[in-house]
Design an enzyme around this catalytic site. Sequence first.
Site, PDB file in Angstrom:
ATOM      1  N   ASP A  10     -25.300 -25.603 -40.501  1.00 46.11           N
ATOM      2  CA  ASP A  10     -26.415 -26.654 -40.780  1.00 46.11           C
ATOM      3  C   ASP A  10     -27.562 -26.559 -39.891  1.00 46.11           C
ATOM      4  OD1 ASP A  10     -27.831 -29.085 -41.861  1.00 46.11           O
ATOM      5  OD2 ASP A  10     -26.982 -30.477 -40.446  1.00 46.11           O
ATOM      6  N   SER A  11     -28.712 -27.079 -40.184  1.00 49.99           N
ATOM      7  CA  SER A  11     -29.862 -26.889 -39.220  1.00 49.99           C
ATOM      8  C   SER A  11     -29.476 -27.554 -38.022  1.00 49.99           C
ATOM      9  CB  SER A  11     -31.099 -27.748 -39.825  1.00 49.99           C
ATOM     10  OG  SER A  11     -30.816 -28.979 -40.268  1.00 49.99           O
ATOM     11  N   CYS A  73     -26.077 -28.252 -45.752  1.00 46.12           N
ATOM     12  CA  CYS A  73     -27.202 -28.554 -45.502  1.00 46.12           C
ATOM     13  C   CYS A  73     -28.117 -28.765 -47.000  1.00 46.12           C
ATOM     14  CB  CYS A  73     -27.952 -27.437 -44.498  1.00 46.12           C
ATOM     15  SG  CYS A  73     -29.791 -27.711 -44.100  1.00 46.12           S
ATOM     16  N   GLU A 151     -30.428 -37.794 -35.236  1.00 41.99           N
ATOM     17  CA  GLU A 151     -30.192 -36.988 -34.149  1.00 41.99           C
ATOM     18  C   GLU A 151     -30.275 -37.689 -32.801  1.00 41.99           C
ATOM     19  OE1 GLU A 151     -29.931 -33.002 -34.017  1.00 41.99           O
ATOM     20  OE2 GLU A 151     -28.931 -32.926 -36.159  1.00 41.99           O
ATOM     21  N   CYS A 185     -29.055 -35.278 -47.877  1.00 44.31           N
ATOM     22  CA  CYS A 185     -29.069 -34.488 -46.753  1.00 44.31           C
ATOM     23  C   CYS A 185     -27.687 -34.903 -45.988  1.00 44.31           C
ATOM     24  CB  CYS A 185     -30.405 -35.083 -46.124  1.00 44.31           C
ATOM     25  SG  CYS A 185     -30.469 -34.502 -44.247  1.00 44.31           S
ATOM     26  N   HIS A 187     -27.187 -35.275 -43.209  1.00 47.81           N
ATOM     27  CA  HIS A 187     -27.328 -36.244 -41.800  1.00 47.81           C
ATOM     28  C   HIS A 187     -27.212 -37.778 -42.628  1.00 47.81           C
ATOM     29  CE1 HIS A 187     -29.082 -32.953 -39.861  1.00 47.81           C
ATOM     30  NE2 HIS A 187     -29.008 -33.797 -38.560  1.00 47.81           N
TER      31      HIS A 187
END
Length: 270
Positions: A10-11, A73, A151, A185, A187
């Site tokens: 993932d990023s 992702c 994040e 996404c 996240h």
Amino acid sequence: MNNAPIGVFDSGLGGLTAVRELKNVLPNENIIYFGDTGRVPYGSRSNSTIKRYAYQDSKFLLKNKVKMVIAACGTVSSVATNLKHDLPVPYTGVVSPTCFAAAQKTKNKKVGVIGTSATINSHSYRDLLKTFDSEIVTYEQDCPLFVPLVENGFIDKDDLIVKLVIERYMTDIKNAGVDTVILGCTHYPIISEAIKSVMGKDIELINSGKETAIYAAKILKENNLLADRKEKGDCEFYVSDTPDGFENIANVFLGENVSHKVEQINIELY
Ligand code: DGL
């Protein structure tokens, strides 16, 4: 049977929500995770940059002899669509398994899709949902502030900032009367509770990491690639920025304490 690890990237750390689900579905598998923490976020970058990063991330995993690559992702899955054809091992992104689940779940055929700007601009979820059920109407919204919020640990449903940002992005989708929302996404499952508190408790949230883990297990089984070990699988984590602080945030994403190896690599070498 194949005891090589599954590669997941993932990023950043969002893909760990998929690892969490993979560990539930396939507890005996070894997993190698790469989080491109030095270059996160991907979602506000150009398509050509996202593709270049996605191929580098896959190459790193392949160098580690993975038997399957999972792009955990939404952005990569939406933009680097050729990965499926270009990799020498089975591959899945998150878009198809997630759309499949959403099409099954929605009753009123009104589905919200939230994701990064690159994901929403690609219309990947909208277009695929239509192929599953042409009556589904999709309401799309990019939410560029969600990844930095998550994040940086802004995830509490009672945090006013979190609530205001969710309201800002999701009020139109809510007013459209959707019964299902794709968390496009990886996240976003971390702020599921906060999203529910804005959208109402009856809303069906589709966790792309979870659906992808279930789908990956199916692919491995069909290709006779499941591990045959009896003991629990191991996880190795790699990041492209310093691993300082990785454990604290990773614990939140994984829902358990990370006591595994975390190593920094230079992704530009791939
Ligand atoms: N987890 C990534 C996704 O699913 C985050 C994208 C980003 O880095 O902007 O899209």
